[in-house]
Design an enzyme around this catalytic site. Structure first.
Site, mmCIF file in Angstrom:
data_model
loop_
_atom_site.group_PDB
_atom_site.id
_atom_site.type_symbol
_atom_site.label_atom_id
_atom_site.label_comp_id
_atom_site.label_asym_id
_atom_site.label_seq_id
_atom_site.Cartn_x
_atom_site.Cartn_y
_atom_site.Cartn_z
ATOM 1 C CG ASP A 67 -0.889 5.384 4.469
ATOM 2 O OD1 ASP A 67 -1.552 4.413 4.059
ATOM 3 O OD2 ASP A 67 0.303 5.296 4.811
ATOM 4 C CD GLU A 68 -1.493 2.285 8.127
ATOM 5 O OE1 GLU A 68 -2.519 1.597 8.316
ATOM 6 O OE2 GLU A 68 -0.373 1.784 7.974
ATOM 7 C CE LYS B 217 -0.613 0.670 4.960
ATOM 8 N NZ LYS B 217 0.188 1.923 4.936
ATOM 9 C CB THR B 218 3.972 2.293 1.763
ATOM 10 O OG1 THR B 218 3.414 1.992 3.053
ATOM 11 C CG2 THR B 218 4.787 3.563 1.875
ATOM 12 N NE ARG C 236 1.596 -7.897 10.936
ATOM 13 C CZ ARG C 236 1.334 -7.060 9.962
ATOM 14 N NH1 ARG C 236 2.188 -6.138 9.633
ATOM 15 N NH2 ARG C 236 0.211 -7.152 9.268
ATOM 16 C CD GLN D 262 -3.066 -4.872 8.501
ATOM 17 O OE1 GLN D 262 -2.072 -4.738 9.215
ATOM 18 N NE2 GLN D 262 -3.004 -4.796 7.183
#
Length: 760
Positions: free
Chosen positions: A246-247, A66-67, A638, A277
Site C-alpha cells: 500500500d502507498e 484504495k483502502t 483534501r 501524491q
C-alpha cells in the site's frame, strides 16, 4: 505464525500449482460479508480486486477508495480463491495504516488474521529476528533509535561534537535508505565531503561490534540477506506467494529492492499508490518506483481508479489543472461521483494580517449559520505560517488545533528564544536562566548551575551578576560561563534601557525606526540558537529555524526598547492564557501543513500563502518543482465541498515586509476554474467577471457601503470608503484611513470588523 524455513519440506500439504504454491485448502465460496463488500465496488475496483495473475499496479487517485480495494482483495484471495492466509504479506508505511488494513480485512474474512500485515520496518525486524546470525547480528539484538545512533557516532569518532555527530547520523540513515555502504561509489551523492565515508565506516564497525542494528538496518540488512543468501531467499519466496504494498509511491530505493528480492518467480505482486501524491522525497521516497513498475515487473497490468467519492467536480477540475503540468506521472483524470458544487475561490489579499482576518471572518460567519468549526481546515506550506492564525483565532475565541506539531509557542526552539528574551528583560528569571545557560552546550554542568543560582539568592544578585562573581568549577565550565556573559553583554548593549516612570518621552533606539524584530534576529544568532536548531532542521526537517524567524516577524510590531520587549512578552503570555479546548474530539478549526494532510479530508479547506518563494520555495529544480506541484494537488484534493486559495501582495519575512508575486502555480491554471476576488495583479485582471448586474445580495452590500461612507476599524482606526466594485460575484470596498493607510475589504466576510459610523 512465525517465519518458517520450508526449503526442505516435502509435505503433501503443499500442492504445486503452475504459477505459485497453494496450501491444500479447498477453494471457498465467498462469505456473505465478502459478497456484500464486493457488491459495493465500482467496475474498476472490482477488476482490481479479482485480478490475480500478472503483476498489478493499482493507480488509485485521491478519494478513489484504495483502502477498500486492497482490504477487499485480501479477503477475496482467502475467501474466494482459497489462498492460504499465511502465504499473504501486505506491507505499508505506518502502524496505524497497517492496523486499519488488518482490521478491515478481518471484518470481511476472519482468516485474514493469519496474514502478515505490517509496516516495512516491522517486517524487516521480524526477518532479522529469525535469521540474526545470517545477518551478522546478535541473537538478542536491539534496535538503536535516532538518539542512540548519534551517541554511537560520537563514540566512534570522538573528535565530533554532538551537532556534527547528529548531522552525520542523518546522512548515514539516508545512505541506508539507498542500501549504500561506506565503500559504495554512489555515497558521494549523499555527502560529497571526504570524511563522510570514514565516519560511516567507523560507525558501522562500532555498530556491528555491538551486535545491534539501527533503524536503517531494518531494511538494508534484509535486502542484503535476501540478495546474498540463497537459503534465506528461497525460504522467504516460498513462504510468501502473494505480496501487496500500500502507498507504493512512498517507497524508497531500499524498500524497492526488498520487494524485488521477496518476489519469487511464481509470486503474485500487487502494489497500490498514486504517483500524483508522491510528496516525501525528502524522506527518501522515490517516485521512479511507480513510474518504472512496468519495467521492473514485466507483463504488469495497470488499473486506474479515477472515480472520486470525496470532492465536488469544480475542486477536482482545479486539481487536474494543477497536476497535469507534471511530466513525471503515469496520467489519470479524476471524475467526481458527487457531481457539481461551488467553484473554488482565489482571494488576493494585501498582506498576511488581512489573510488571517479573511479566514477568521469566513469561519466565524459560517459558524454563526450553524457550520461546525471542525468542518474547516487551514493549510500552509510550513509550520512557521501558523502563528498569525493562532493569534487571530485566540483573539476572536475561535477554537483551533495544530495537527502534526506543537502550537507555536510550545515548540522547543520558540521556548529557547523566548527564554532569552525573558532573561534580557528580567535578569532574575530563574526558569529562563536554567534553560539558556548551557544551550547550546557550553560545558556548564548542573552542579555549576546550582552553585551560580545559590550565589545569586544568597548574595541578592541577578543571575548574570552571579555568573560574573562565580570563581569555582572546572576550566571548561569557566570558559562556558565566559561565553554566556559575552553573549549577554553583546545583546544588552543593543537594547535601550527602560525609561524611568517620570520620563514620558519616546525611548531611544539603536537606530531610528528600528523594531524589536531586529533585536530578536540578532539574539537568535548571537546565542547560537540559529546554528543549533538549523543543524537539527537538516536532520529532522522540522523547520525550526523558520519558526525562529517567524518569531522575529511577530516582534516587528514592537519598538526596540525594554518597554517594547515587555509588551511583546505580555502579548505572548496573553495569547497562551486565551487557549480554548482543543482536544481531538472538540469542535475546532484544523491548522495543518500540506504534508500532514495526506489521507485526510475536510468539508471546507483554505490553502494559504500561495506566493512565489513561499509555495513553492525559490531555487527548486525541475524534479523538486514537480513534487511541490504534487503537494498543491494533495492540498486541493483534501476539500470535499468548498476550497479557498489565498495569496498576499506583501508578507513579513524575517522581520521585514517584502512584496510578493503570486505563486507560479496560480499562473498555470485556467482562470475560469476559480472565482477571483480581492485585488489581483495586472496580469490576473483579465480573468475578472463580466459586467452582469449585481444580484440582490450584492446590491444590498453596495447600498450599505456607498462611496464616502465613514467607518471605524479596531486595528486601523477611522477611514472612508473611496471605491467599491464587484469582482467575480464578490463585493469589494477600498478604504483610506486617516493614518494614510489603504485597505481592501470584502464586507460579506469581514463585516464584523467594520463599524459603519455614518456619512459626513
Amino acid at each position: 505464525m512465525d517465519f518458517i524455513d520450508i526449503t526442505g519440506i516435502e509435505s503433501s500439504s503443499i500442492i504445486a500449482k503452475p504459477s505459485r504454491l497453494y496450501y491444500d485448502v479447498p477453494v471457498m465460496t465467498a462469505s456473505p460479508a465478502l459478497d456484500q463488500h464486493l457488491s459495493l465496488l465500482n467496475p474498476e475496483q472490482l477488476e482490481a480486486v479479482q485480478h490475480n495473475s500478472s503483476p498489478l499496479l493499482i493507480l488509485a487517485g485521491a478519494g478513489s477508495g484504495k483502502t477498500r480495494v486492497i482490504t477487499t482483495k485480501i479477503a477475496w484471495l482467502i475467501g474466494a480463491q482459497g489462498a492460504d492466509p499465511r502465504s499473504i504479506l501486505a506491507v505499508t508505511f505506518t502502524k496505524k495504516a497497517a492496523n486499519e488494513m488488518a482490521g478491515r480485512a478481518r471484518q470481511m474474512e476472519s482468516r485474514a488474521e493469519q496474514c502478515r500485515i505490517q509496516t516495512f520496518h516491522s517486517f524487516g525486524a521480524r526477518l532479522l529476528r529469525f535469521y540474526p546470525e545470517d545477518a551478522g547480528l546478535s541473537a538478542n539484538f536491539t534496535v538503536y533509535d535516532d538518539d542512540d545512533t548519534v551517541t554511537l557516532v560520537s563514540k566512534a569518532v570522538p573528535k565530533l561534537n554532538r551537532q556534527q555527530a547528529a548531522r552525520f547520523a542523518h546522512k548515514i540513515s539516508l545512505a541506508k535508505d539507498y542500501c549504500l555502504d561506506p565503500d559504495s561509489p554512489e555515497l558521494a551523492e549523499i555527502d560529497s565531503t571526504l570524511d563522510f565515508p570514514a565516519v560511516y565506516r567507523a560507525y558501522q564497525n562500532r555498530l556491528r561490534g555491538t551486535g545491534n542494528a539501527d533503524f536503517g538496518d531494518l531494511i538494508m540488512l534484509p535486502v542484503k540477506l535476501l540478495e546474498e543468501n540463497d537459503r534465506v531467499r528461497t525460504a522467504m519466496q516460498r513462504r510468501y506467494e502473494t505480496i501487496l504494498v500500500d502507498e507504493y509511491q512512498d517507497s524508497n530505493a531500499a524498500q524497492f529492492r526488498l520487494l524485488k528480492a521477496l518476489a519469487g518467480p511464481g509470486a503474485y505482486i500487487c502494489v497500490v499508490g498514486d504517483d500524483d501524491q508522491s510528496i516525501y522525497h525528502f524522506r527518501g521516497a522515490e517516485i521512479q518506483n511507480m513510474l518504472s513498475f512496468e519495467d521492473a515487473f514485466p507483463g504488469a497490468l495497470v488499473i486506474r481508479l479515477e472515480r472520486n467519492y470525496r470532492s465536488v467536480s469544480p475542486v477536482l477540475s482545479l486539481a487536474d489543472a494543477v497536476v497535469r503540468r507534471n511530466q513525471g506521472r503515469l496520467g489519470k483524470t479524476l471524475r467526481a461521483e458527487r457531481g457539481k458544487g461551488k467553484k473554488p475561490v482565489l482571494a488576493f489579499l494585501p498582506d498576511q494580517d488581512e489573510e488571517t482576518a479573511f479566514c477568521a471572518e469566513m469561519i466565524e460567519q459560517s459558524h454563526n449559520k450553524g457550520v461546525l468549526y471542525g468542518d474547516w481546515a487551514i493549510l500552509y506550506r510550513t509550520n512557521a505560517q501558523s502563528p498569525g492564525f493562532e493569534t487571530e483565532f485566540l483573539r476572536r475565541k475561535i477554537p483551533y488545533r495544530v495537527v502534526g506539531s506543537l502550537k507555536f509557542y510550545e515548540r522547543e526552539e520558540i521556548k529557547d528564544a523566548l527564554s532569552w528574551l525573558a532573561f534580557m528583560a528580567n535578569r532574575r528569571d530563574e526558569v529562563a536562566f536554567r534553560r539558556i545557560i548551557n544551550k547550546p552546550a557550553r560545558g556548564i554542568g548542573e552542579v555549576t548551575v546550582e552553585k551560580i543560582i545559590h550565589t545569586a539568592y544568597s548574595s541578592s544578585l541577578s543571575f548574570i551578576d552571579a555568573c560574573r562573581e562565580f570563581t569555582g568549577g572546572s576550566k571548561k565550565a569557566a570558559g562556558g560561563i565566559g561565553k554566556f556573559i559575552g553573549i549577554f553583554d553583546t545583546l544588552a548593549a543593543l537594547l535601550p534601557p527602560a525609561k524611568p516612570p517620570e520620563d514620558n518621552g519616546t525611548p531611544a533606539v539603536m537606530e531610528d525606526g528600528m523594531r524589536l524584530s531586529a533585536f530578536a534576529e540578532r539574539l537568535v544568532t548571537e546565542s547560537g540558537l540559529d546554528e543549533y536548531h538549523s543543524a537539527r532542521d537538516e536532520i529532522a526537517g522540522t523547520q525550526r529555524l523558520a519558526n525562529l524567524q517567524e518569531l522575529a516577524n511577530a516582534a516587528t510590531l514592537y519598538p526596540l526598547s525594554t518597554e517594547g520587549l515587555l509588551d511583546f512578552l505580555d502579548h505572548i503570555e496573553l495569547d497562551r492564557g486565551m487557549e480554548l479546548d482543543t482536544s481531538e474530539n472538540a469542535d475546532t478549526v484544523t491548522l495543518i501543513t500540506l504534508h500532514n494532510t495526506k489521507g485526510l479530508e475536510f468539508p471546507k479547506v483554505i490553502i494559504t500563502g500561495l506566493e512565489s518563494g513561499i509555495f513553492p520555495r525559490d531555487g527548486k529544480s525541475t524534479e523538486e518543482l514537480e513534487e511541490e506541484r504534487r503537494l498543491f494537488y494533495v492540498g486541493i484534493t483534501r476539500a470535499k465541498d468548498e476550497l479557498y486559495l489565498t495569496a498576499c501582495a506583501r508578507r513579513r519575512i524575517y522581520g521585514r515586509t517584502e512584496f510578493c508575486d503570486p505563486s507560479p502555480f496560480l499562473y498555470e491554471i485556467d482562470r475560469d476554474l476559480v472565482s477571483i476576488i480581492g485585488n489581483p495583479p495586472p496580469d490576473f485582471a483579465g480573468s475578472r467577471g463580466g459586467t452582469a448586474p449585481p444580484d440582490p445580495e450584492q446590491q444590498a452590500l453596495l447600498n450599505q457601503w456607498p462611496k464616502g461612507a465613514r467607518l471605524f476599524h479596531d486595528d486601523y482606526g477611522y477611514g472612508t470608503v473611496v471605491s467599491r466594485s464587484v469582482n467575480n460575484g464578490e463585493v469589494v470596498i477600498k478604504v483610506v484611513f486617516e493614518n494614510g493607510g489603504e485597505k481592501h475589504f470584502m464586507p460579506k466576510y469581514q463585516e464584523a470588523a467594520l463599524l459603519r459610523i455614518g456619512d459626513e
